[in-house]
Write an enzyme that holds these catalytic residues in place. Structure first.
Site, PDB file in Angstrom:
ATOM      1  N   LYS A  33       0.863  -1.174   0.000  1.00 56.03           N
ATOM      2  CA  LYS A  33       0.000   0.000   0.000  1.00 56.03           C
ATOM      3  C   LYS A  33       0.906   1.232   0.000  1.00 56.03           C
ATOM      4  CE  LYS A  33      -3.719   0.024   2.478  1.00 56.03           C
ATOM      5  NZ  LYS A  33      -4.637   0.069   3.649  1.00 56.03           N
ATOM      6  N   GLY A  46      -4.916  16.445 -24.900  1.00 61.25           N
ATOM      7  CA  GLY A  46      -4.077  17.314 -25.717  1.00 61.25           C
ATOM      8  C   GLY A  46      -4.617  18.706 -25.962  1.00 61.25           C
ATOM      9  N   GLY A  47      -5.828  18.806 -26.476  1.00 61.99           N
ATOM     10  CA  GLY A  47      -6.372  20.113 -26.818  1.00 61.99           C
ATOM     11  C   GLY A  47      -6.594  21.005 -25.614  1.00 61.99           C
ATOM     12  N   ARG A  96     -12.866  10.099 -18.605  1.00 61.97           N
ATOM     13  CA  ARG A  96     -11.880   9.210 -17.977  1.00 61.97           C
ATOM     14  C   ARG A  96     -11.029   9.936 -16.932  1.00 61.97           C
ATOM     15  NH1 ARG A  96      -6.956   8.649 -22.363  1.00 61.97           N
ATOM     16  NH2 ARG A  96      -7.000  10.828 -23.051  1.00 61.97           N
ATOM     17  N   LYS A 189       2.721  18.016 -35.541  1.00 58.16           N
ATOM     18  CA  LYS A 189       3.611  17.892 -34.389  1.00 58.16           C
ATOM     19  C   LYS A 189       3.683  16.412 -34.048  1.00 58.16           C
ATOM     20  CE  LYS A 189       4.922  17.531 -30.053  1.00 58.16           C
ATOM     21  NZ  LYS A 189       4.854  16.233 -29.335  1.00 58.16           N
ATOM     22  N   SER A 191       5.943  12.943 -32.199  1.00 58.02           N
ATOM     23  CA  SER A 191       7.018  12.299 -31.453  1.00 58.02           C
ATOM     24  C   SER A 191       7.718  11.322 -32.396  1.00 58.02           C
ATOM     25  CB  SER A 191       6.453  11.534 -30.254  1.00 58.02           C
ATOM     26  OG  SER A 191       5.697  10.420 -30.706  1.00 58.02           O
ATOM     27  N   LEU A 229      11.885  15.318 -29.491  1.00 60.02           N
ATOM     28  CA  LEU A 229      12.652  14.140 -29.087  1.00 60.02           C
ATOM     29  C   LEU A 229      13.105  14.212 -27.636  1.00 60.02           C
ATOM     30  CD1 LEU A 229      14.786  13.960 -32.348  1.00 60.02           C
ATOM     31  CD2 LEU A 229      12.971  12.370 -31.700  1.00 60.02           C
ATOM     32  N   GLY A 233      16.381  16.918 -28.077  1.00 61.06           N
ATOM     33  CA  GLY A 233      16.087  18.128 -28.830  1.00 61.06           C
ATOM     34  C   GLY A 233      14.880  17.993 -29.736  1.00 61.06           C
ATOM     35  N   ASP A 260       2.367  19.068 -25.601  1.00 65.86           N
ATOM     36  CA  ASP A 260       1.253  20.001 -25.806  1.00 65.86           C
ATOM     37  C   ASP A 260       1.708  21.434 -25.565  1.00 65.86           C
ATOM     38  OD1 ASP A 260      -0.510  17.838 -26.277  1.00 65.86           O
ATOM     39  OD2 ASP A 260      -0.800  17.595 -24.122  1.00 65.86           O
TER      40      ASP A 260
END
Length: 317
Positions: A33, A46-47, A96, A189, A191, A229, A233, A260
């Site tokens: 616990k 995100g938004g 959620r 945009k 990753s 990244l 960078g 974001d």
């Protein structure tokens, strides 16, 4: 260096928002616990993150957001408390809740992200109607799609933006990303994982990453690609070629919402009429400022401006 007064309203779309619960514990161990401390709640997705950062940097934003159930009402309370302008599209399912826990003994962060509620056709079509009525200078679709929303939803959003002659920005993953790129995208945009998925192959080197981003731009699928990244960078791909910036050396207190924040800083600068490379530098500074603060996407404006002064001009590879 300071942001100017951005004249454009930046509209954002959050199809799968979340209440982000962040906390720390002394040590993460199985079956025990674990007592937490430093708990905080943020409206996430995100938004919503992008809209909050735009507002905190002095810009104008309006977040279109799906909201449902008791957790949706709590999400709206959190948005009202932090002053993020939003327009809810209410759904039957419950919004959620996601969790992140930082192990104080080693600084490792553990993030648990819920799938989200099932959204009906009438509900996701109501978002498209709201977008049609939105008078925005920029439109950003950021984040995942919940169950029930078709994978081509962001393609449909791109079509609305094109009819209204509004620059469309996309930041997503999976089929929502690949199908969204079938529309007209001003800025992608991404990753590394997302760019690899679009390219359909691993991209272990800078040359590989540049080639994949260049393929998107030269094919006319996007006007520019910003690849983030983390500690390695970021790259901006323009028609004239790639430009790189190193990561700034800052103390990391949380990574949730860093991408974001990057996107908010970059789009806000573009909305002020700054060049893509200058806007790219503002994005790097905003993302770096975000990781210095706990919680989800809370870069301090003064920190952003200070860090922007440390960013040297993007370098050609």
């Amino acid at each position: 260096m300071a942001f100017l007064s951005c004249p454009s309203l930046i509209g954002t779309i959050t199809m799968n928002p979340t209440i982000d619960v962040a906390a720390q514990t002394q040590s993460v161990r199985p079956t025990h616990k674990l007592r937490t401390f430093g708990e905080r709640e943020d409206p996430g997705g995100g938004g919503l993150n992008v809209a909050r950062v735009v507002r905190e940097l002095g810009g104008r934003a309006l977040a279109l957001v799906l909201s449902g159930g008791a957790t949706g009402r709590h999400l709206e309370e959190l948005l009202a408390e932090d002053g993020t302008p939003f327009q809810p599209v209410r759904i039957a399912g419950r919004t959620r809740i996601s969790h992140s826990v930082t192990d104080a003994s080693n600084g490792h962060e553990y993030r648990f992200v819920a799938e989200g509620p099932t959204v009906g056709e009438a509900e996701w079509r109501a978002v498209l109607d709201a977008i049609e009525a939105l008078d925005a200078g920029w439109l950003i679709a950021s984040g995942s799609l919940p169950p029930g929303v078709p994978a081509d939803f962001y393609h449909r959003v791109a079509a609305v933006a094109e009819r209204r002659n509004t620059p469309f920005v996309l930041d997503s993953s999976g089929p929502a990303l690949t199908m969204g790129l079938a529309g007209r995208v001003h800025l992608l945009k991404s990753s590394l994982t997302e760019l690899e998925m679009v390219a359909g192959r691993a991209l272990p080197t800078r040359d590989d990453q540049e080639r994949a981003a260049s393929d998107l731009v030269s094919a006319g699928r996007v006007a520019m690609v910003a690849l983030t990244l983390g500690e390695h960078g970021a790259m901006l791909m323009l028609p004239e070629g790639p430009f790189w910036l190193p990561a700034l050396n800052v103390v990391v207190n949380g990574t949730a919402g860093a991408g974001d924040s990057f996107l908010a800083g970059m789009v806000m600068a573009l909305g002020e009429g700054r060049s893509p490379m200058d806007a790219f530098a503002w994005g790097v500074a905003t993302g770096a400022a975000a990781v210095t603060a706990p919680g989800t996407a809370h870069p301090d404006r003064g920190t952003v401006e200070r860090l922007r002064g440390l960013v040297r001009g993007p370098a050609r590879a």
